[in-house]
Write an enzyme that holds these catalytic residues in place. Structure first.
Site, short mmCIF file in Angstrom:
data_model
loop_
_atom_site.label_atom_id
_atom_site.label_comp_id
_atom_site.label_asym_id
_atom_site.label_seq_id
_atom_site.Cartn_x
_atom_site.Cartn_y
_atom_site.Cartn_z
N ARG A 1 0.86 -1.18 0.00
CA ARG A 1 0.00 0.00 0.00
C ARG A 1 0.90 1.23 0.00
O ARG A 1 1.96 1.24 0.66
CB ARG A 1 -0.88 0.04 1.26
CG ARG A 1 -2.10 -0.85 1.22
CD ARG A 1 -3.14 -0.36 0.21
NE ARG A 1 -4.35 -1.17 0.22
CZ ARG A 1 -4.55 -2.23 -0.56
NH1 ARG A 1 -3.62 -2.62 -1.42
NH2 ARG A 1 -5.68 -2.90 -0.50
N GLU B 1 -2.66 7.96 -3.85
CA GLU B 1 -3.25 7.37 -5.04
C GLU B 1 -4.63 7.98 -5.34
O GLU B 1 -5.41 8.13 -4.40
CB GLU B 1 -3.43 5.88 -4.73
CG GLU B 1 -3.08 4.97 -5.85
CD GLU B 1 -3.05 3.53 -5.38
OE1 GLU B 1 -2.10 3.16 -4.67
OE2 GLU B 1 -3.98 2.81 -5.72
N HIS C 1 -1.42 0.40 -9.75
CA HIS C 1 -2.08 -0.52 -8.80
C HIS C 1 -2.70 -1.72 -9.54
O HIS C 1 -3.91 -1.96 -9.47
CB HIS C 1 -3.15 0.24 -7.98
CG HIS C 1 -3.47 -0.44 -6.68
ND1 HIS C 1 -3.88 0.25 -5.56
CD2 HIS C 1 -3.44 -1.75 -6.32
CE1 HIS C 1 -4.11 -0.60 -4.57
NE2 HIS C 1 -3.84 -1.83 -5.02
O1 LIG Z 1 -4.88 -3.82 -3.60
C1 LIG Z 1 -5.55 -4.78 -3.77
C2 LIG Z 1 -5.97 -5.66 -2.74
O2 LIG Z 1 -5.79 -5.35 -1.56
O3 LIG Z 1 -6.52 -6.72 -3.05
#
Ligand SMILES: O=CC(=O)O
Length: 327
Positions: free
Chosen positions: A245, A274, A292
């Site tokens: 993250r 983001e 992402h």
């Molecule tokens: O970022 C994507 C997830 O957490 O599945």
């Protein structure tokens, strides 16, 4: 006859999940591909539903949950189509008696693949050299052209050796890498042996690794887990890979470390603010930026969608959803 539950799907997802939900309830769905509802839009649309199927880009905060808990029908569950659920105020949900589920496991290999792809790509300067070729600058092989860094035999430091981190280690073993890891809790000896993982204190891992790959969930304790101090500890020849993250890394400190040559480069799938990205990163040749996409394969996104749907259906049928994150 009890009323059919009202279900809201906040974004367009792959098709297999819809019939599972339509079989048990009345489904309303955002079908505009790429359109993410703002918090205000969610606040307008979500109250009055029994169930939400949400995505990581939906902010499900206390205000929204309270609004959904104070309408009829009352919100019963948020089924997040993601393994991470930092987009949801889980504490508020628990307090309001709203269940929350996630989609663990089904995306681990796909995410580990992307982490490794970023690692290889940044080490071997693939996007940079491809841009060079596409710009028409390739006029002949050169002995100094795009020399990069060896992955085979290098040291990989994994921060957060859970499901995904362990699978990154598994890939690293094929490249004869030495794999260090740091975790809140040390893994069982048989897991360390299976994945060739050596438990290492965070600072030692940062000092010793040629590649540092992040896989911890985003929690208050992992906010800016990698900041100025940690980046300074890394080798100037080392690369940082983040598929976890964004806010796990202090992105401004990362920009500074890259500008100062404190580290050699980075491969980033996630960003602190983001979808905004620190503008300086956009001009750095030694940084790979992808939007992402770590779990983005058709098969995995289908598994995630149907897993989220099955959690929701289980709740609607009075069963225990398999992937609850609320108590
Ligand atoms: O970022 C994507 C997830 O957490 O599945």
């Amino acid at each position: 006859m009890p009323e059919r539950p009202r279900i809201l799907i906040t974004q367009k997802i792959l098709p297999d999940a819809y019939p599972l939900l339509q079989a048990i309830g009345d489904v309303e769905a955002n079908m505009d591909e790429g359109v993410i509802w703002s918090s205000d839009e969610l606040l307008r649309r979500a109250p009055g539903h029994d169930y939400l199927l949400s995505l990581v880009t939906d902010t499900i905060d206390a205000k929204l949950l309270e609004a959904c808990a104070n309408t009829t029908p009352r919100l019963k569950m948020v089924a997040n189509m993601a393994v991470g659920y930092n987009n949801i105020d889980v504490e508020a949900a628990a307090r309001l008696g709203i269940a929350v589920s996630n989609t663990p496991g089904v995306l681990s290999d796909t995410t580990a693949d992307l982490a490794f792809a970023l690692l290889l790509a940044v080490a071997r300067r693939i996007p940079e050299s491809e841009r060079f070729l596409r710009a028409g600058k390739f006029t002949g092989w050169g002995p100094l052209m795009f020399c990069g860094t060896d992955v085979t035999g290098a040291t990989l430091g994994i921060i957060g050796a859970g499901r995904i981190g362990q699978l990154v280690a598994k890939r690293a073993s094929g490249f004869d890498m030495r794999v260090l890891y740091h975790n809140r809790h040390r893994l069982a000896p048989e897991v360390e042996t299976r994945y060739g993982l050596t438990y290492t204190k965070l600072d030692d891992l940062l000092r010793a690794s040629d590649f540092v790959s992040l896989h911890a969930p985003y929690l208050p304790a992992t906010h800016h887990q990698i900041g100025e101090r940690e980046l300074e500890l890394m080798k100037s020849s080392a690369f940082l890979i983040n598929t976890a993250r964004g806010p796990v890394v202090d992105e401004k400190a990362l920009v500074h470390a890259l500008q100062a040559g404190e580290i050699a480069g980075a491969g980033l799938d996630v960003f602190e603010r983001e979808p905004a990205v620190e503008s300086e990163l956009l001009n750095m040749e030694n940084v790979i930026l992808v939007p992402h996409i770590a779990s983005a394969t058709y098969a995995t996104r289908t598994r995630m969608a149907t897993m989220a749907a099955r959690n929701l259906v289980a709740h609607a049928l009075g069963e225990r959803p398999p992937n609850l994150v609320t108590p």
